[in-house]
Scaffold this motif. Structure first.
Motif, PDB file in Angstrom:
ATOM      1  N   VAL A   1       0.846  -1.189   0.000  1.00  0.00           N
ATOM      2  CA  VAL A   1       0.000   0.000   0.000  1.00  0.00           C
ATOM      3  C   VAL A   1       0.883   1.241   0.000  1.00  0.00           C
ATOM      4  O   VAL A   1       1.803   1.333   0.808  1.00  0.00           O
ATOM      5  N   SER A   2       0.607   2.200  -0.882  1.00  0.00           N
ATOM      6  CA  SER A   2       1.299   3.484  -0.818  1.00  0.00           C
ATOM      7  C   SER A   2       0.770   4.247   0.384  1.00  0.00           C
ATOM      8  O   SER A   2      -0.437   4.340   0.572  1.00  0.00           O
ATOM      9  N   GLY A   3       1.686   4.772   1.201  1.00  0.00           N
ATOM     10  CA  GLY A   3       1.284   5.437   2.434  1.00  0.00           C
ATOM     11  C   GLY A   3       1.451   6.933   2.381  1.00  0.00           C
ATOM     12  O   GLY A   3       2.415   7.451   1.814  1.00  0.00           O
ATOM     13  N   ASP A   4       0.536   7.635   3.010  1.00  0.00           N
ATOM     14  CA  ASP A   4       0.603   9.074   3.192  1.00  0.00           C
ATOM     15  C   ASP A   4       1.765   9.365   4.150  1.00  0.00           C
ATOM     16  O   ASP A   4       1.767   8.858   5.274  1.00  0.00           O
ATOM     17  N   PRO A   5       2.759  10.161   3.745  1.00  0.00           N
ATOM     18  CA  PRO A   5       3.911  10.423   4.615  1.00  0.00           C
ATOM     19  C   PRO A   5       3.540  10.967   5.998  1.00  0.00           C
ATOM     20  O   PRO A   5       4.184  10.613   6.987  1.00  0.00           O
ATOM     21  N   VAL A   6       2.511  11.798   6.091  1.00  0.00           N
ATOM     22  CA  VAL A   6       2.094  12.331   7.393  1.00  0.00           C
ATOM     23  C   VAL A   6       1.568  11.207   8.284  1.00  0.00           C
ATOM     24  O   VAL A   6       1.893  11.124   9.470  1.00  0.00           O
ATOM     25  N   LYS A   7       0.770  10.306   7.721  1.00  0.00           N
ATOM     26  CA  LYS A   7       0.247   9.171   8.501  1.00  0.00           C
ATOM     27  C   LYS A   7       1.362   8.209   8.889  1.00  0.00           C
ATOM     28  O   LYS A   7       1.381   7.700  10.013  1.00  0.00           O
ATOM     29  N   LEU A   8       2.294   7.958   7.989  1.00  0.00           N
ATOM     30  CA  LEU A   8       3.415   7.083   8.305  1.00  0.00           C
ATOM     31  C   LEU A   8       4.218   7.649   9.475  1.00  0.00           C
ATOM     32  O   LEU A   8       4.580   6.923  10.400  1.00  0.00           O
ATOM     33  N   GLN A   9       4.486   8.960   9.451  1.00  0.00           N
ATOM     34  CA  GLN A   9       5.237   9.582  10.536  1.00  0.00           C
ATOM     35  C   GLN A   9       4.453   9.520  11.841  1.00  0.00           C
ATOM     36  O   GLN A   9       5.022   9.259  12.903  1.00  0.00           O
TER      37      GLN A   9
END
Length: 168
Positions: free
Chosen positions: A125-133
């Motif tokens: 899944v491609s992740g939203d960088p803000v959510k990953l952080q």
């Protein structure tokens, strides 16, 4: 049976303090999903899944996440036929349910029925960088949930709370 899921998210990101495992380019969350961790607990289901969630991150020169993929990999065992309908990271503390933050779902028609109840589910899944952080900053505020349509546990059949990752 092998089941693959995929979805796409987009956005920006921020950096964390140096030296934390979350600065790894590939933090790995090893997890054991159980029906007893669902809310409410599922007491009559003798099933489990073990595996990991890996973040494959791209960071800029300051350490901020600029892109990332989430790789779900779980081997599961159910007492009979099973049809996996979703695999997600949800926001929620232990003992509470929350909304999907990162994930994808297959419809029952798209997911093959696994007659012997044993198999593997893999999702990239491609992740939203803000959510990953946000997950890296407070992983215990998130959980991984595997959903099934057979047996019918559309709200989740197996769950594990996330924890600090290991460096990959």
């Amino acid at each position: 049976a092998v089941i693959a899921l995929a979805a796409v998210s987009v956005a920006g990101g921020t950096a964390t303090k140096k030296g934390k495992p979350s600065l790894s380019a590939t933090p790995v969350f090893k997890l054991n999903l159980k029906p007893s961790q669902e809310v409410p607990p599922i007491k009559d289901l003798k099933a489990r899944a073990s595996g990991h969630v890996t973040f494959d991150l791209t960071r800029n020169a300051t350490g901020a996440i600029t892109a990332g993929e989430v790789i779900f990999y779980f081997n599961y065992t159910f007492p009979g036929p099973v049809q996996v309908s979703g695999l997600h990271i949800h926001k929620g503390n232990k003992g509470e349910n929350g909304g999907i933050e990162i994930g994808a779902a297959l419809s029952a028609a798209d997911s093959a029925l696994d007659q012997d109840g044993r198999g593997n589910v893999t999702s990239v899944v491609s992740g939203d960088p803000v959510k990953l952080q946000a997950i890296l900053d407070n992983p215990r505020n998130y959980y991984v949930n595997l959903h099934t349509s057979t047996p019918p546990h559309l709200g989740g059949a197996l769950r594990a709370q996330m924890h600090n990752p290991k460096k990959g």
